[in-house]
Design a protein around this motif. Structure first.
Motif, PDB file in Angstrom:
ATOM      1  N   ILE A 523      43.736  37.170  31.795  1.00  0.00           N
ATOM      2  CA  ILE A 523      43.981  38.413  32.354  1.00  0.00           C
ATOM      3  C   ILE A 523      44.215  39.458  30.949  1.00  0.00           C
ATOM      4  CG2 ILE A 523      45.621  39.738  33.846  1.00  0.00           C
ATOM      5  CD1 ILE A 523      46.423  37.278  34.956  1.00  0.00           C
ATOM      6  N   GLN A 527      45.301  44.688  32.760  1.00  0.00           N
ATOM      7  CA  GLN A 527      45.091  44.251  34.159  1.00  0.00           C
ATOM      8  C   GLN A 527      46.351  43.629  34.736  1.00  0.00           C
ATOM      9  OE1 GLN A 527      41.729  41.550  33.375  1.00  0.00           O
ATOM     10  NE2 GLN A 527      40.512  43.025  34.410  1.00  0.00           N
ATOM     11  N   VAL A 531      46.716  42.991  38.589  1.00  0.00           N
ATOM     12  CA  VAL A 531      46.897  41.705  39.157  1.00  0.00           C
ATOM     13  C   VAL A 531      48.090  41.203  39.882  1.00  0.00           C
ATOM     14  CG1 VAL A 531      46.481  39.157  38.626  1.00  0.00           C
ATOM     15  CG2 VAL A 531      45.028  40.911  37.558  1.00  0.00           C
ATOM     16  N   PHE A 697      38.868  41.544  39.982  1.00  0.00           N
ATOM     17  CA  PHE A 697      38.800  41.220  38.564  1.00  0.00           C
ATOM     18  C   PHE A 697      37.973  39.936  38.153  1.00  0.00           C
ATOM     19  CE2 PHE A 697      42.928  42.502  40.393  1.00  0.00           C
ATOM     20  CZ  PHE A 697      43.116  43.684  39.548  1.00  0.00           C
TER      21      PHE A 697
END
Length: 848
Positions: A523, A527, A531, A697
């Motif tokens: 990640i 982000q 997330v 993502f």
């Protein structure tokens, strides 16, 4: 008197040994059978290990797909490129990484190992695909080859699509096998192959992504792989790269499976020792029966050396024949190992005959038979000719000094054979010590049981009950031998079962309310909030939000990593100098950590000398202690640290653990990525969350721990089944020893039966006496083994796995019942002929 009795010749000794053996062949066959099983087990495993090693060596190029590989976990630098160019350039290359993939047709997701291939790889072996043409078409068609199992699970076929990152690929075909894939990793992250040119278009190569770069080479036939490895590997290590030759890979694989084979060999060797103990006990009874005959021989002029040699030749012949039969049986037995190990082996094993292993098996049979029979055989030296003329009470007919020498020889042989199997003196010593302790405990239990019966004999019990207990310590009883053999077999099976449960319980997180079962990797820092919001939007908690910063060791104690590498006297482990560490920062310890030394510092403001915490294995391999300094290269920036504390880390826990932990206030601005963990309640919730995350993502990889646990459990089931299969040889050996003991003491029991019937006992009562005796033996032996296994598993849980011990007792109870019932059936079945013997026939034989 014997003609030429002083020197009748070797041929006479062999004739006498043969004549006596023919008359007692039924007893000798049973003695030999208990040894045959152990030899068959040892030979089968040794032979299979040799075949596996040879097959790995022969197929090493096909396993790798090339002669050698240069690989790195980052784009290669100028120096590595120069080395590749000096080798004539790579004939093929690969970029690989783990990533989530989506399947639009079925709206499903899966963690896959993406392999972007360029060139004609593989150069040995092949990409096995369906259809076959797909292996060559995928690069020019810019399509994908997807693992065959994944396609089956997802209900996909050629022509469907797979989305990797931001790019959708048509599926060219299913991938059955590919060089360079391991069975374990492929079961967690199955491979998908695309053209290397398409890797960049996926958009998945970002900061923090774990990417492997491989360069494949086809060597000249004259190239010496060992010299190449010796020359280039140290240079490449300093440049964050590595060299793997097909030869070093095959050796590494061979060592991995050799260790497993050694463990199985020890299990088989224990079965062999049990069989030999059975032989020693049976020969002891056999020789006692022959003492009157030996006395007659001495009356006729035979020397004690000749009377000894007659029976020595019998035993040696039995050992040779047993070794031969066991070795041949082992050759056939190894044929089933590829089936038992299906899915665990790296190659298809072609079984061939190994003459060296056959010879070892035959020699092993001879040596074990002689060594374990010497103690009872030595009594033939001390038989008086007067024994033929008058009845003598049993007395010790052995020299204590000779007995000590024999036991010492047995110990040395067992130790040397263990060393041959393990190739480590200390392991061999502790193995022999462990066997001695276990055997002593089981023998002690048997002896204590007999003493307790004598001391607290239940005189008020019924005749049948009393007589069955008396049989346990009657002359020529087999209580000790059977308790040891049955107990050892049960101990092995129970311990292996309980250890497997410990491993699964240690890995399992299903019952832990706060333990994550989904880990989200790669990640990007930008982000992390988005997330986390997606997870929370589905009413799922974010358990951990862990920052990851990559770095390498620059120097230890002021000495640079390069200087340490070049110092041949340095004891610093090379992985410390070459590894790219993924570190984190936080202000507190977590559940899997215990402070061992120093002081935990969770927050700092002064960054001149940063206090860090390292794991105990890092401290040991880096040769550092509290107060020592380490300099780090954090993606181009040097950072000076000192070891403030050392932690013990439980690496077996299914959670993220770190060798190096920084305090807060230092790495917040360093380039980093994030790992989030969460816990989902069921498969449906997990699938829904994964689909949403992959959709929004695509760079985020998701590890489902429950899937990993399923793979681990499957592997442990296979391994434990094979180990239990080998441990069963110990139980089977015990059963054969039991049959041999019943057969050997059959005449003794016939006489007992006649006397009991003369005194008015019915056949049904005598049968009940024998049945109860074997029930006691089976129950005591199996119960002893189970109690020992519970104790050893408790020690493993507390000292090795450091976890609570809460065994599932139902399967253990079933083992107790099954073994006891098996011994009861065998004992009663073999006693039926004893009960049916006509009394007059026995009395006439006795009077005659």
């Amino acid at each position: 008197m014997l003609k030429n009795s002083k020197n009748p010749g070797v041929s006479w000794l062999f004739k006498m040994a043969w004549r006596d053996a023919k008359a007692s062949y039924k007893k000798l066959v049973l003695f030999m059978a208990s040894m045959v099983l152990g030899i068959a087990a040892v030979v089968s495993i040794q032979s299979f290990s040799e075949n596996l090693k040879d097959n790995i060596a022969l197929q090493s190029k096909s396993l790798m797909g090339a002669d050698f590989i240069i690989d790195s976990d980052k784009p290669i630098n100028k120096r590595v490129q120069q080395i590749i160019d000096s080798l004539g350039g790579a004939q093929g290359s690969e970029i690989s990484f783990a990533s989530m993939a989506a399947f639009p047709k079925v709206n499903g997701t899966k963690l896959l190992q993406v392999r972007g291939i360029d060139g004609e790889f593989p150069f040995y072996g092949e990409l096995e695909t369906k259809p076959k043409i797909a292996s060559t078409n995928f690069q020019k068609n810019r399509s994908a080859l997807v693992d065959a199992t994944v396609m089956l699970q997802m209900g996909l076929k050629s022509g469907d699509s797979i989305k990797i990152g931001s790019t959708t690929f048509p599926i060219e075909g299913s991938l059955k096998s590919v060089p360079g894939s391991t069975a374990l990793f492929s079961s967690i992250a199955p491979p998908v192959i695309i053209s290397q040119k398409m890797i960049e278009q996926t958009g998945l190569i970002q900061t923090g992504s774990r990417i492997d770069y491989k360069y494949y080479f086809v060597a000249d036939a004259r190239q010496d792989m060992d010299k190449l490895d010796e020359k280039l590997d140290p240079i490449l290590d300093t440049e964050d790269a590595d060299l793997d030759t097909h030869k070093s890979t095959s050796e590494r694989l061979g060592r991995r499976y050799e260790n497993f084979g050694r463990f199985l060999n020890l299990v088989a060797f224990i079965a062999l020792i049990l069989g030999c103990i059975g032989i020693a006990s049976a020969i002891n009874i056999y020789i006692k029966e022959k003492l009157p005959s030996i006395a007659i021989l001495k009356c006729l002029g035979a020397s004690r050396k000749q009377s000894f040699l007659i029976f020595f030749i019998q035993i040696a012949g039995m050992g040779l024949l047993g070794g031969l039969i066991g070795s041949i049986a082992g050759v056939f037995l190894q044929q089933i190992f590829p089936l038992l190990l299906q899915g665990l082996l790296p190659v298809e094993v072609e079984i061939t005959l190994a003459p060296k292993i056959l010879a070892i098996g035959i020699l092993l049979g001879l040596l074990m038979a002689i060594l374990f029979s010497l103690y009872p055989l030595i009594s033939t030296f001390y038989v008086s000719p007067l024994r033929a003329l008058r009845i003598q009470l049993d007395q010790s007919l052995r020299s204590k000094k000779v007995a000590i020498i024999i036991f010492l020889l047995i110990f040395i042989f067992v130790f040397l054979f263990s060393y041959w199997l393990l190739e480590e003196w200390n392991y061999a010593f502790f193995f022999v010590l462990g066997i001695a302790i276990t055997f002593s405990i089981l023998a002690g239990i048997g002896s204590l049981f007999m003493k307790l019966i004598r001391k607290f004999f239940p005189a008020s019990w019924s005749f049948v009950s009393r007589q069955s207990l008396l049989n346990l310590y009657r002359p020529q009883n087999q209580t000790l031998v059977l308790v040891i053999t049955i107990g050892m077999g049960t101990f092995l099976i129970s311990t292996l079962y309980l250890t497997k449960d410990l491993l699964l319980a240690q890995a399992s997180v299903e019952e832990q309310a706060n333990s994550p079962n989904l880990i989200l990797l790669d990640i990007q820092a930008a982000q992390k909030d988005s997330v986390a919001n997606v997870i929370k939007a589905q009413n799922i908690p974010v358990l951990e939000n862990i920052p990851i910063v990559t770095m390498k060791v620059e120097s230890i104690g002021g000495i640079s990593a390069d200087e340490i590498r070049q110092d041949t006297t340095s004891s610093v482990n090379s992985w410390i100098l070459n590894h790219e560490f993924r570190t984190t920062y936080r202000d507190s310890l977590i559940a899997s950590e215990v402070l061992e030394q120093g002081k935990w510092i969770g927050d700092v403001s002064n960054q001149k000398m940063i206090p860090i915490s390292v794991s105990n294995n890092f401290a040991e391999d880096a040769k550092v202690s509290v107060g020592d300094t380490i300099s780090w290269n954090v993606q181009g920036v040097l950072m000076n640290t000192s070891v403030a504390s050392i932690r013990t880390v439980d690496w077996s826990r299914m959670q993220l653990n770190f060798s190096v932990v920084f305090p807060k206030g230092v790495l917040e601005d360093a380039p980093q990525f994030r790992v989030l963990t969460t816990k989902v309640s069921d498969d449906k919730t997990s699938a829904k969350l994964q689909q949403e995350l992959v959709k929004r993502f695509p760079n985020v990889s998701i590890i489902d721990i429950r899937q990993i646990l399923g793979v681990i459990e499957g592997l442990l089931e296979k391994i434990s089944w094979l180990i239990n299969f080998m441990a069963f040889f110990s139980i089977l050996t015990g059963i054969i020893v039991l049959i041999g003991a019943v057969r050997t003491s059959k005449f003794q029991r016939v006489r007992e039966s006649v006397l009991l019937r003369t005194l008015g006992a019915r056949s049904s009562q005598i049968l009940k006496i024998f049945a109860m005796e074997y029930f006691y033996l089976g129950f005591l032996g199996s119960l002893s083994g189970i109690v020992l296994s519970l104790f050893s598993s408790f020690l493993l849980a507390r000292l090795v796995f450091e976890t609570a011990f809460s065994p599932n007792l139902l399967p253990i109870f079933l083992v107790l019942l099954m073994v006891t019932f098996l011994i009861l059936i065998i004992g009663v079945t073999n006693s039926l002929s004893v009960i049916k013997s006509p009394p007059l026939k026995v009395l006439r034989k006795k009077l005659g």
